[in-house]
Design a protein around this motif. Structure first.
Motif, PDB file in Angstrom:
ATOM      1  N   ARG A 285       5.654  12.601  -9.923  1.00 23.32           N
ATOM      2  CA  ARG A 285       6.834  12.441  -9.077  1.00 23.32           C
ATOM      3  C   ARG A 285       6.502  11.754  -7.773  1.00 23.32           C
ATOM      4  N   ALA A 286       5.418  12.198  -7.141  1.00 21.26           N
ATOM      5  CA  ALA A 286       5.048  11.619  -5.847  1.00 21.26           C
ATOM      6  C   ALA A 286       4.683  10.151  -6.006  1.00 21.26           C
ATOM      7  N   ILE A 287       3.894   9.841  -7.029  1.00 17.80           N
ATOM      8  CA  ILE A 287       3.443   8.455  -7.206  1.00 17.80           C
ATOM      9  C   ILE A 287       4.633   7.567  -7.535  1.00 17.80           C
ATOM     10  N   ARG A 288       5.471   8.073  -8.431  1.00 19.94           N
ATOM     11  CA  ARG A 288       6.669   7.307  -8.802  1.00 19.94           C
ATOM     12  C   ARG A 288       7.533   7.018  -7.565  1.00 19.94           C
ATOM     13  N   ASP A 289       7.751   8.048  -6.746  1.00 19.78           N
ATOM     14  CA  ASP A 289       8.604   7.877  -5.565  1.00 19.78           C
ATOM     15  C   ASP A 289       7.991   6.928  -4.541  1.00 19.78           C
ATOM     16  N   SER A 290       6.671   6.861  -4.508  1.00 23.27           N
ATOM     17  CA  SER A 290       6.040   6.015  -3.494  1.00 23.27           C
ATOM     18  C   SER A 290       6.143   4.543  -3.870  1.00 23.27           C
ATOM     19  N   GLY A 291       6.520   4.279  -5.120  1.00 21.96           N
ATOM     20  CA  GLY A 291       6.644   2.902  -5.556  1.00 21.96           C
ATOM     21  C   GLY A 291       5.294   2.266  -5.858  1.00 21.96           C
ATOM     22  N   ARG A 292       4.239   3.066  -5.843  1.00 27.68           N
ATOM     23  CA  ARG A 292       2.913   2.540  -6.161  1.00 27.68           C
ATOM     24  C   ARG A 292       2.573   2.913  -7.591  1.00 27.68           C
ATOM     25  N   ASN A 293       1.544   2.270  -8.144  1.00 29.33           N
ATOM     26  CA  ASN A 293       1.080   2.754  -9.429  1.00 29.33           C
ATOM     27  C   ASN A 293      -0.298   3.369  -9.258  1.00 29.33           C
ATOM     28  N   ILE A 294      -0.748   4.003 -10.292  1.00 29.61           N
ATOM     29  CA  ILE A 294      -1.940   4.836 -10.157  1.00 29.61           C
ATOM     30  C   ILE A 294      -3.179   4.029  -9.757  1.00 29.61           C
ATOM     31  N   GLY A 295      -3.204   2.760 -10.183  1.00 28.03           N
ATOM     32  CA  GLY A 295      -4.352   1.922  -9.844  1.00 28.03           C
ATOM     33  C   GLY A 295      -4.426   1.583  -8.362  1.00 28.03           C
ATOM     34  N   GLU A 296      -3.309   1.711  -7.679  1.00 30.55           N
ATOM     35  CA  GLU A 296      -3.282   1.360  -6.260  1.00 30.55           C
ATOM     36  C   GLU A 296      -3.696   2.511  -5.353  1.00 30.55           C
ATOM     37  N   ILE A 297      -3.908   3.675  -5.941  1.00 37.76           N
ATOM     38  CA  ILE A 297      -4.317   4.824  -5.131  1.00 37.76           C
ATOM     39  C   ILE A 297      -5.819   4.713  -4.859  1.00 37.76           C
ATOM     40  N   ASP A 298      -6.181   4.605  -3.594  1.00 37.27           N
ATOM     41  CA  ASP A 298      -7.596   4.455  -3.277  1.00 37.27           C
ATOM     42  C   ASP A 298      -8.361   5.763  -3.436  1.00 37.27           C
ATOM     43  N   HIS A 299      -7.778   6.837  -2.909  1.00 31.39           N
ATOM     44  CA  HIS A 299      -8.470   8.123  -3.020  1.00 31.39           C
ATOM     45  C   HIS A 299      -7.489   9.265  -3.203  1.00 31.39           C
ATOM     46  N   VAL A 300      -7.900  10.236  -3.991  1.00 32.42           N
ATOM     47  CA  VAL A 300      -7.179  11.513  -4.031  1.00 32.42           C
ATOM     48  C   VAL A 300      -8.011  12.460  -3.188  1.00 32.42           C
ATOM     49  N   ILE A 301      -7.415  12.972  -2.127  1.00 32.87           N
ATOM     50  CA  ILE A 301      -8.166  13.845  -1.223  1.00 32.87           C
ATOM     51  C   ILE A 301      -7.780  15.292  -1.465  1.00 32.87           C
ATOM     52  N   LEU A 302      -8.767  16.098  -1.786  1.00 32.42           N
ATOM     53  CA  LEU A 302      -8.500  17.505  -2.072  1.00 32.42           C
ATOM     54  C   LEU A 302      -8.472  18.296  -0.777  1.00 32.42           C
ATOM     55  N   VAL A 303      -7.350  18.980  -0.558  1.00 33.82           N
ATOM     56  CA  VAL A 303      -7.119  19.739   0.666  1.00 33.82           C
ATOM     57  C   VAL A 303      -6.647  21.140   0.277  1.00 33.82           C
ATOM     58  N   GLY A 304      -6.934  22.127   1.120  1.00 36.71           N
ATOM     59  CA  GLY A 304      -6.444  23.484   0.870  1.00 36.71           C
ATOM     60  C   GLY A 304      -7.477  24.312   0.127  1.00 36.71           C
ATOM     61  N   GLY A 305      -7.432  25.619   0.378  1.00 33.52           N
ATOM     62  CA  GLY A 305      -8.435  26.519  -0.191  1.00 33.52           C
ATOM     63  C   GLY A 305      -8.534  26.431  -1.699  1.00 33.52           C
ATOM     64  N   SER A 306      -7.398  26.320  -2.371  1.00 36.64           N
ATOM     65  CA  SER A 306      -7.430  26.323  -3.833  1.00 36.64           C
ATOM     66  C   SER A 306      -8.030  25.042  -4.402  1.00 36.64           C
ATOM     67  N   SER A 307      -8.184  24.018  -3.551  1.00 40.06           N
ATOM     68  CA  SER A 307      -8.843  22.798  -4.012  1.00 40.06           C
ATOM     69  C   SER A 307     -10.318  23.047  -4.306  1.00 40.06           C
ATOM     70  N   LYS A 308     -10.822  24.211  -3.884  1.00 37.84           N
ATOM     71  CA  LYS A 308     -12.217  24.541  -4.200  1.00 37.84           C
ATOM     72  C   LYS A 308     -12.358  25.118  -5.599  1.00 37.84           C
TER      73      LYS A 308
END
Ligand code: ADP
Ligand code: MG
Length: 581
Positions: A285-308
């Protein structure tokens, strides 16, 4: 005097200051970085905030409040130790503790703070947060979005080049995914999506459920305290798997026996599979709404305690084809970013001003009918959710009846296809000269500014008549309970419609896709819904209805495939517009 940066979390809160050219986390009175956002006021009038109160969640749950951030900006109250508290009051107690502990650690008084809030927080929720700060003796005229804070922390390490980031903030009870674009000195949130019932707690619950099943314990057979202990153990073991290969859970059974379960990463991965599916949808949903495609995402940054969560990086890597970026300690990233923001506020020479922009987290629009026989007005979108603020859009609406004397422009908020399923915020009624249908029209402009004020201007060019309505805080005219109640009422009404269950499901699916999508896809879904509604309205024998159902189903499957395929590069149908029959 230092400005305190505060990540006021649903589960945990942290403080950070800008010192010697970098953000420095501030430890609390127990020497810890994380202060649980939990408050306990027991029957004897003893107040505890933080780790102590978290323990009391088990021993004295009645007098302990947690997760109250979920209720910021709503009228809900909590009763502890016989006293009633609002969510800002409880938050103020947490802020007060952070402030005092910071004063102790820094050796100076603290009177000003920058506080982070989720990007989807509306103006009421932001005001409630400021009120909490005020009650805690802190001036907080700067509120920063959590994903912007995380992006600031990223910028500090990775410099100033252009970057398109996904901030994947997986906390105790919520998942917030944001697409953030950074260039020059601008940090712009271009899309947000989330699931506010998907967090570390759900992992704990999945583990606890498996524990019960494995030990053949009926879920109802545990008392509240045993249940709390089980969840606590599940959480501890989940965390232990971040550094160890196994963790053992153990609950005392009857007559000195015990129930046990050995948790491994493989098992954890399996227990999380359902949660991963839900994450995937939020990401899409987020990627679709941003108008970007998955190849254009430079980094996925893990944030928040559960990201561990030990198994999360593998899951993310499998989706994006590259591992996520882990910036040191995920659960302190937001706080460090807020610390940077505090530095900007102090106008420290080391950092330059950064412009941060906001988005409108919901869709605003008006209701329209296709013709004068159309009994079901639908939503005509004016401002699409995730539009960057401020935003303004103009459209024309025509009369549908001969000699129509008035045009009513409804002001609606929501993601649903049918006008009646959205929240009505107001209306503007304007008189037009009587003429044949479709001759007269109004020019309608929706303008939504950064302070949460929506202006709706309606003008009839032939008479030069003009009317304007203002809606303040479009997002919170109903409390969450009222909203929930309204949604239930609506669901009840909808289910009374004379349709087979399968037809209802098709309509509901189409409405969901409409709610979840934006842009052209949303328009096409709307068109499809209109078409299918019209088919149903025409009636027809069972064979025809069966054919129509099959057709509608295949159309919806194509839409779904198209949505997911484009984002995650799955098998893509050539086109979902041709009708496939
Ligand atoms: P919030 O932003 O909601 O206040 P946090 O970002 O502090 O929450 O995340 C809290 C959650 O992180 C809790 O559910 C906790 O169990 C989880 N968590 C903390 N450490 C780990 C770990 N090592 N592995 C998995 N989950 C963890
Ligand atoms: Mg958080």
């Amino acid at each position: 005097m230092a400005i305190l940066g505060i990540d006021l979390g649903t589960t945990n809160s942290l403080a950070c200051v800008w010192k010697d050219g970098k953000p420095e986390l501030v430890k609390n009175s127990l020497g810890e970085l994380l202060t649980p956002s939990v408050v306990c006021l027991d029957k004897e009038g003893n107040l505890a905030v933080g780790a102590v109160a978290k323990e009391q969640l088990i021993t004295d749950p009645e007098d302990t409040a947690a997760s109250f951030k979920r209720w910021m900006g709503t009228p809900k109250t909590f009763t502890l130790g016989g006293r009633t508290f609002t969510p800002p009051e409880l938050s103020a107690l947490v802020l007060e503790k952070l402030r005092r502990d910071a004063e102790e650690a820094l050796g100076e008084p603290v009177t000003e703070a920058v506080i982070s809030v989720p990007a989807y927080f509306n103006d009421n929720q932001r005001s409630a947060t400021k009120l909490a700060a005020q009650l805690a003796g802190l001036k907080a005229d700067r509120i920063i979005n959590e994903p912007s804070a995380a992006a600031l922390a990223y910028r500090l390490v990775h410099g100033e080049g252009d970057a398109c980031l996904i901030i994947f903030d997986f906390g105790g009870g919520t998942l917030d995914v944001s697409v953030v674009e950074c260039f020059e000195n601008v940090i712009e949130i271009t899309a947000i999506a989330g699931d506010n019932r998907l967090g570390g707690n759900d992992v704990d619950e999945a583990i606890a459920r498996y524990f019960c099943a494995f030990n053949e314990l009926r879920p109802g057979s545990l008392n509240a305290e045993q249940q709390a202990i089980l969840l606590r153990q599940a959480e501890q073991c989940k965390c232990a798997l971040s550094w160890s290969n196994l963790a053992v859970m153990c609950l005392p059974g009857p007559d000195g026996s015990s129930y046990t379960l050995t948790l491994t990463r493989d098992l954890l991965f399996r227990l999380c599979e359902e949660l991963f599916e839900r994450m995937k949808r939020v990401l899409a949903r987020a990627i679709r709404d941003s108008g970007r495609n998955i190849g254009e995402i430079d980094h996925v940054i893990l944030v928040g305690g559960s990201s561990k969560l030990a198994v999360l990086p593998d899951f993310i890597a499998s989706l994006f084809g590259k591992p996520p970026l882990i910036l040191d300690d995920p659960d302190t990233i937001v706080a460090r970013g807020v610390g940077v923001c505090a530095g900007i506020k102090e106008r420290s020479g080391e950092i330059r001003d950064i412009v941060m922009t906001d988005v409108c987290p919901f869709t605003l629009g008006t209701s329209v009918v296709n013709d004068d026989k159309d009994q079901n007005p639908h939503m005509s979108v004016m401002i699409e959710r995730n539009s960057v603020l401020p935003v303004s859009r103009t459209d024309r609406f025509y009369t549908t009846r001969d000699n129509q004397e008035k045009i009513r422009v409804d002001i609606l908020q929501g993601e649903e296809y049918y006008a009646r399923d959205n929240l009505k915020l107001g209306e503007v009624l304007i008189t037009v000269p009587p003429e044949p249908a479709g001759k007269q029209w109004v020019k309608t402009t929706f303008t939504y500014d950064i302070n949460g004020v929506l202006q709706v201007e309606v003008e009839n060019p032939s008479t030069a008549r003009k009317k304007t309505a203002y809606v303040v805080n479009p997002s919170l005219h109903l409390s969450e309970e009222e909203l929930e109640q309204k949604l239930q009422e609506l669901a009840a009404i909808r289910s009374q419609l004379d349709q087979s269950e399968e037809e209802q499901l098709l309509l509901a699916t189409a409405e969901r896709i409409f709610a979840e999508s934006t842009g052209r896809l949303r328009k096409e879904t709307g068109r499809l819904l209109d078409l299918y509604r019209a088919m149903l309205a025409e009636g027809g024998g069972p064979a025809r209805r069966h054919r129509e159902r099959k057709w509608m189903k295949s159309q919806l499957e194509k839409l779904e495939k198209y949505r997911e395929g484009e984002v995650f590069d799955l098998e893509l149908p050539d086109s979902w517009e041709d009708d496939g029959e």
